[in-house]
Design an enzyme around this catalytic site. Structure first.
Site, mmCIF file in Angstrom:
data_model
loop_
_atom_site.group_PDB
_atom_site.id
_atom_site.type_symbol
_atom_site.label_atom_id
_atom_site.label_comp_id
_atom_site.label_asym_id
_atom_site.label_seq_id
_atom_site.Cartn_x
_atom_site.Cartn_y
_atom_site.Cartn_z
ATOM 1 N N GLY A 1 0.900 -1.130 0.035
ATOM 2 C CA GLY A 1 0.109 -0.104 0.078
ATOM 3 C C GLY A 1 0.906 1.155 0.003
ATOM 4 N N SER A 2 0.395 2.198 0.746
ATOM 5 C CA SER A 2 0.994 3.327 0.583
ATOM 6 C C SER A 2 2.493 3.508 1.190
ATOM 7 C CB SER A 2 0.349 4.753 1.310
ATOM 8 O OG SER A 2 -0.975 4.650 0.603
#
Lengths: 622, 379
Positions: free
Chosen positions: A323-324
Site C-alpha cells: 500500500g502507501s
C-alpha cells in the site's frame, strides 16, 4: 499347438534364450556374494572374531551439548535441561535381585518398575542395559555415586532435553528441535545417536551447524562379555556454541503482549545502523516447548490447520501488498528519473484517468494542488499514480529491489518469503502477457502485484533513514562499528532528504495521516508512513468497519526515529486492521515507546547513543 | 487355431475365482514363506527374544501381503493389462507431487513424518514400471522392437522415474528402476547392437564423468568404495557389519547371542542390516542357505515366465524376478561391503510394511501371469 502364430515362436525362443542368460548372470552374481560370504565367515572368520571378541574395539560416541540461544543481554531463550538416567546391565550386576534391592534403598523405585526390570532381564540378552529410572535428582545422583564401588553393573547416563522458558513469545524466533530424520543426515556421525535432536525451524534450524557442536568418541577394548578393558583413544566432544541474538527479550515480550490486542499482526524493530533485529513478533504464535517435548499427532494437526496459522512467522513469511508505505519507493524512483522534483505539482481532483480507466484517490474530494511533501504527508494517491506512470515499471522495480524488496536475507532465519516486485519479464514468465502501463499506476501505490514482508519494510525504512545498504542481522556479535560493511545506496542525498521530510510531515504536521504514531516524549520526533492496502477487489473501498473482518484492508505503518539522528526502524502490519493510521500507527507508537524507555542500543558509557538524556533513565524494569 | 486359442482363453477367464486361486504355483508360496519366517525369527532375536515390537508386526504384514498376493493373482489378467498405463501415469504424478507437497509443507511436517509420501510414491512406481513395460511390449509388433524410435519410448518410461527418485535422493530405488527396466527391454528382444554400444559408451564416458566431479564428491565416492577411509562416518556401518558377519563364523553364535548386533554396534539392525544380524547368529551355514533360497525363488519366478504364452505375462513374471534379484543382490552386497550403502531393504526379510506389500504385489503379478499362462490376448 500345431499352427504357429507367425513370429511368436521366434519371439518366445529369443525370450527363453535371453532369460537363460539373465538367470545365469544372476546365479553368477549370487555366487560372487556367496564366495564373499565364505571369505568373510569362514576364511577370515578368526580375524573378525578376534576383532569382535578378544580385543574388540568398540567405538562409543557421545553427543555434544547443544549451544544455547540467548538474547542480546544474555537471557536464555533456548537452553538445555540435563536428564540423568539410571541403567543396569544384568550381566555385570552379579545377583540382580540383590543389586536392585540395594538400589531401591538408595533411590526410590516403584515396585512396578522393579518387576519390569526383572521381566526384561529374563527375556532379553543380559548384556543390554536396562533402564531403571530417569529424571534422577542431583541428590539421588550423588548418593548413587557415593555407593558406586558396591554397585556393579550400574551406570548413570546423561541426556538432554531442550527447554524454551518463555513459551510462545519467542516461538517463531527460536523455532524448535526434534528427532533426526533420514533426509537430515548430513554425514555427521552424531546424528545417528539415539535421542539426538536437530533444529527444525527458526534460529534452531538457521544456526544448526553452530549450535550442534562436534560429537566425541571413545575407542575402548571390550572383552567377550562386554566389559571395558581399557580406553585406547578418546576424543572429547565439543559443545555447540551459544548464540547471542540481537533480539531484546524485554522488548520482544512487550511487543508480543501488545500484538495480542490484534487478531493477527506482526512487527519488526531494527537498529538502522547495523541492521540488527531487536524485535520480531508475530501473532498468533505457538509454544515451542509443546512441540519439542513431543506433541501428539492430533495436537500437531490442529496447529497446522488452525486459522491464523500460528506456526507461520508473519514477519518473514507474511506477504502483503505494501500500500502507501511503498510511496517512498515511487518517490525516490521518480526523483531519480527526473520526472518529479521538489516543486513539481500535480492536481488531485479525487481520481486519475489513464487509458480508459479511472484510478481513485483514497480522498474522494481530492487534495487539490499537491507537491511531493504534501503527497507524502497526506498520502495522495493521484500524485503517485502519475509519478509512477512517468517513471515506468523498470526503474520502479529496480528502486524497490535496491531498497530491499523482492529478496530474502541470509541472516539465519530459514523459510523467508521473497515477496514480489513485478516487472515486464516477470509478467511474461508468469502470465505470458505483456506489461500494461495501468499496472505501473497501481504498483506506484503498492497495490496490484506488489507483495512485501514486514522484515523487508523494516529494511526499506532503515535504508531510507541511513542512505546505506542495511541488511538484517540476527546475531549480536556479527556487528561492530569497526566491521560495518554496509555500502552507500548511491541515492542522491537531496532526494533522501525530501522523502524523509515527507515522512516527518506525515506524522508531525497538520493533515498528516500518521499523527497517531506521535510519541508522548516532546523531544523525540519520529518520521513514518501509513499504509492501507486492499485485500481483494471488493465493491467498497475497504475502510468500512461493517465489512467482514477478512475483507477489511490491511493496516501498515513504517517509521524510524529520532528523525534528526535515526537509530531505530519499526515496521508494523495488522492483518485486516482497516486503516494504517487508525490501527497500525498506534501499535507502532507503543513499540517505539518501549524502545525509547528500554533503549537497547544505549552504550554503558551513555555516549551519544543515549536517546533522551536523563528524564527517561528509568528504562531497566525487568 | 487363433480362434481355438481365443476360445480357450475365454474359457479360461470364465474359470471360477476359487479355481484360479487353487491353480497358483505352490512351490513359490512355500519359498517366500520360508524366507519370511527366517526373517521373523531374526527380528524376534534382534528384539532380545521378544515378538514385540518387530516380529509381531512383520507377521501381520506378511499375512496381509499374502492376502494381497492371492487377490492380485485372482484378478483377470486383462485387468492388469488395462491398468498398466493408468497405473504408470498415476505413479509419475505421485513422484512429481512429492517435491511440490514437500516444499509447501516446509520443515514442519517432515518432522512428524505423517505421510511418508516419498516412500509411497516410489513404491507405487516399482509395480507400475513393470506393468507399463510389459504392456508396451505386448502391444509392440515384434519387428519394431529394435527400431530406434520404439526404443526411445520405453527408455523414456524408465528414465523419468529414475530422475525423480535420484532427486529425492534415493540411489537404491534409482538403481532398481534402471536395472529392472533395462533388463526387461533386453528380455523383450532389443537388438544386441544397442547393448554393446551402451557398454562401450559407459566405459568410454566413465573417466570423463570422474573428471567432472568436484573434490568432495570424489572423496564421497572413494569412501563409498573404501569405507575404511572414514571409520567414524560412512565407513562405520560397513566395518561393524563386516565384523558381525565375520564373527559369526561357520555355524554362528546362536540366536540372541550375536554380540555385535545385540550390543547395538550395528545400525539399522532391524531394517537394512538385518541380514548382518542373521548372518552373525546363524553363521555361514545360515547365510548361504538364505542366499540359496533367494536364488531358487528368482529362478522359479523366471521359469514361471518361460511357461507363459503372451509377452505381457512373460515380462510380468520376469519383472518380478528381476526386482527381487536386484534388491536382494544390492542389499546383501551392501551388508558384506561389496557395494556402497545405498539404503535398500532385503525383500521379505527386512522389517518394513510398504516394502513387504510392494514385494507381495509384484509376486502376485507374477503369479497372475502364471495362472493365466495360456492367455494370448488375441481374442
Amino acid at each position: 499347438m500345431a499352427v504357429k502364430i507367425p513370429g511368436s515362436g521366434h519371439l518366445r525362443g529369443r525370450f527363453t534364450r535371453r532369460m537363460f542368460m539373465v538367470g545365469l548372470g544372476q546365479t553368477a552374481l549370487m555366487g560372487v556374494l556367496g564366495a564373499r560370504l565364505y571369505q568373510l565367515q569362514v576364511s577370515e572368520a578368526s580375524r573378525y572374531r578376534r576383532l569382535a571378541e578378544k580385543n574388540r574395539i568398540g567405538i562409543q560416541m557421545f553427543a555434544p551439548t547443544r549451544g544455547r540461544i540467548l538474547d542480546r543481554n544474555g537471557v536464555a531463550l533456548a537452553a538445555n535441561r540435563e536428564i540423568r538416567r539410571l541403567v543396569i546391565i544384568p550381566d555385570l550386576a552379579g545377583n540382580l535381585d540383590e543389586m536392585l534391592d540395594l538400589l531401591s534403598r538408595i533411590v526410590s523405585i516403584s515396585p512396578e518398575r522393579l518387576d519390569a526390570v526383572l521381566r526384561l532381564a529374563k527375556s532379553q540378552n543380559n548384556r543390554i542395559p536396562i533402564h531403571v529410572k530417569s529424571g534422577l535428582s542431583w541428590e539421588e545422583m550423588a548418593r548413587i555415586n557415593v555407593m558406586m564401588p558396591q554397585l556393579s553393573g550400574v551406570e548413570t547416563q546423561y541426556g538432554f532435553t531442550r527447554l524454551y522458558p518463555h513459551g510462545a513469545d519467542f516461538g517463531h524466533l527460536t523455532g524448535y528441535v526434534g528427532a533426526v530424520e533420514r533426509f537430515e543426515i548430513d554425514g555427521d556421525p552424531v546424528l545417528h545417536l539415539p535421542g539426538m535432536l536437530v533444529g527444525k525451524a527458526g534460529v534452531e534450524r538457521g544456526f544448526e551447524k553452530r549450535l550442534r557442536g562436534r560429537g566425541g568418541n571413545v575407542k575402548v577394548e571390550i572383552d567377550s562379555k562386554g566389559h571395558i578393558l581399557r580406553t585406547i583413544d578418546k576424543t572429547e566432544q565439543i559443545a555447540g556454541s551459544d548464540i547471542a541474538l540481537s533480539i531484546d527479550s524485554r522488548l520482544q515480550r512487550r511487543a508480543m503482549h501488545r500484538l495480542k490486542r490484534e487478531k493477527r499482526a506482526s512487527v519488526v524493530a531494527m537498529d538502522v545502523k547495523s541492521g540488527q533485529i531487536l524485535v520480531m513478533a508475530s501473532n498468533p504464535s505457538f509454544d515451542p516447548q509443546r512441540i519439542a517435548s513431543g506433541i501428539s499427532l492430533a495436537d500437531w494437526n490442529q496447529l497446522l490447520t488452525e486459522p491464523g496459522n500460528p506456526l507461520t512467522n508473519r514477519a518473514i513469511r507474511g506477504q502483503y501488498p505494501p500500500g502507501s508505505t511503498f510511496k517512498m519507493v515511487t518517490a525516490l524512483a521518480a526523483l531519480e528519473a527526473g520526472v518529479i522534483d521538489e516543486k513539481k505539482k500535480s492536481y488531485c481532483g479525487g481520481s486519475y484517468r489513464f487509458a480508459d480507466h479511472t484510478y481513485r484517490c483514497w480522498k474522494s474530494s481530492g487534495h487539490r494542488d499537491v507537491d511531493l511533501h504534501k503527497a507524502l504527508r497526506e498520502s495522495c494517491d493521484v500524485f503517485f499514480y502519475d509519478a509512477a506512470r512517468k517513471t515506468g515499471i523498470t526503474a520502479l522495480s529496480a528502486m524497490a529491489r535496491r531498497l530491499g524488496f523482492g529478496q530474502t536475507f541470509d541472516c539465519g532465519l530459514p523459510d523467508q518469503k521473497p515477496g514480489l516486485i513485478p516487472d515486464q519479464d516477470w509478467k511474461i514468465a508468469r502470465f505470458n502477457r505483456g506489461w500494461l502501463d495501468g499496472e505501473t499506476v497501481l504498483a506506484g501505490i503498492g497495490q496490484g502485484y506488489v507483495l512485501t514482508t514486514p522484515l523487508q519494510l523494516a529494511v526499506m525504512t532503515a535504508r531510507i533513514a541511513t542512505g546505506r545498504k542495511i541488511v538484517p542481522m540476527m546475531v549480536k556479535a556479527d556487528y561492530t562499528a569497526e566491521r560495518d560493511l554496509s555500502e552507500p545506496l548511491g541515492l542522491n542525498e537531496n532526494h533522501l532528504r525530501l522523502v524523509r521530510n515527507g515522512m516527518f510531515a506525515s506524522v508531525n504536521e497538520a493533515g498528516g495521516t500518521g499523527s497517531n504514531a506521535q510519541l508522548a516524549f516532546s523531544d523525540i520526533m519520529i518520521a513514518g508512513k501509513t499504509g492501507t492496502s486492499q485485500v481483494a477487489r471488493s465493491a467498497s473501498n475497504g475502510h468500512d468497519r461493517r465489512l467482514k473482518w477478512e475483507e477489511r484492508n490491511h493496516a501498515l505503518f513504517v517509521s524510524y526515529f529520532p528523525h534528526d539522528a535515526p537509530r531505530y526502524a519499526v515496521a508494523v502490519i495488522v492483518d485486516h486492521g482497516g486503516s494504517g493510521g487508525r490501527s497500525a500507527a498506534p501499535l507502532a507508537r507503543d513499540v517505539m515507546t518501549d524502545l525509547v524507555q528500554l533503549d537497547p542500543l544505549k552504550t554503558p558509557s551513555n555516549g551519544p547513543g543515549n536517546l533522551t538524556g536523563d528524564q527517561l533513565g528509568e528504562g531497566e524494569p525487568a | 487355431m487363433t480362434n481355438l486359442l481365443g476360445h480357450q482363453s475365454l474359457a479360461d477367464r470364465r474359470r471360477p475365482v476359487s479355481e484360479r486361486i487353487w491353480s497358483v504355483y505352490w512351490p513359490l508360496i512355500v519359498l517366500i514363506t520360508c524366507i519370511t519366517v527366517i526373517g521373523i525369527v531374526a527380528l524376534w532375536s534382534v528384539a532380545g527374544g521378544s515378538f514385540a515390537p518387530y516380529a509381531e508386526r512383520q507377521t501381520i504384514r506378511f499375512l496381509f501381503g499374502m492376502g494381497l498376493l492371492f487377490a492380485v493373482s485372482a484378478m483377470p489378467i486383462r485387468f492388469w493389462l488395462t491398468m498398466a498405463y493408468p497405473a504408470y501415469v498415476l505413479a509419475i504424478l505421485a513422484l512429481v507431487a512429492v517435491p511440490l507437497v514437500g516444499y509447501e509443507v516446509g520443515g514442519a511436517k517432515r518432522w512428524i513424518n505423517v505421510g511418508g509420501f516419498s516412500v509411497q510414491s516410489s513404491e507405487l512406481m516399482k509395480v507400475a514400471i513393470v506393468l507399463a513395460l510389459a504392456r508396451y511390449y505386448q502391444m509392440l509388433p515384434h519387428k519394431l522392437v529394435s527400431h530406434p524410435l520404439w526404443i526411445i519410448l520405453p527408455l523414456g518410461l524408465i528414465v523419468a522415474p529414475v530422475v525423480f527418485v535420484m532427486k529425492q535422493p534415493d540411489l537404491g530405488t534409482a538403481i532398481l528402476f534402471a536395472t529392472v527396466g533395462l533388463t526387461m527391454m533386453f528380455l523383450a528382444g532389443v537388438s544386441w547392437i544397442y547393448w554393446i554400444v551402451m557398454a562401450v559408451g559407459g566405459i568410454v564416458a566413465a573417466p570423463y564423468a570422474w573428471d567432472g566431479l568436484r573434490d568432495y564428491q570424489k572423496e564421497r565416492v572413494l569412501i563409498f568404495f573404501d569405507p575404511e577411509r572414514d571409520p567414524l562416518g560412512a565407513g562405520y556401518h560397513i566395518m561393524q557389519s563386516k565384523i558381525a558377519l565375520g564373527s559369526g563364523g561357520l555355524s554362528g553364535r546362536g540366536l540372541m547371542q550375536g554380540t555385535q548386533s545385540q550390543l547395538n554396534f550395528l545400525p539399522e539392525k532391524h531394517t537394512d542390516f538385518l541380514f548382518a544380524v542373521y548372518a552373525e547368529e546363524a553363521g555361514f551355514v545360515g547365510s548361504i542357505s538364505l542366499l540359496g533360497l533367494y536364488l531358487i525363488t528368482v529362478l522359479v519366478l523366471m521359469s514361471m515366465g518361460l511357461r507363459c504364452k503372451s509377452q505381457f505375462a512373460r515380462l510380468l513374471a520376469a519383472g518380478a524376478a528381476i526386482a527381487l534379484a536386484v534388491y536382494t543382490t544390492v542389499n546383501i552386497a551392501m551388508v558384506i561391503g561389496v557395494l556402497p550403502v545405498v539404503g535398500a531393504p532385503l525383500p521379505l526379510f527386512s522389517y518394513g510394511g510398504t516394502a513387504m506389500l510392494t514385494t507381495m504385489f509384484l509376486l502376485g503379478l507374477a503369479m497372475s501371469a502364471y495362472v493365466n499362462r495360456d492367455e494370448t490376448f488375441r481374442s
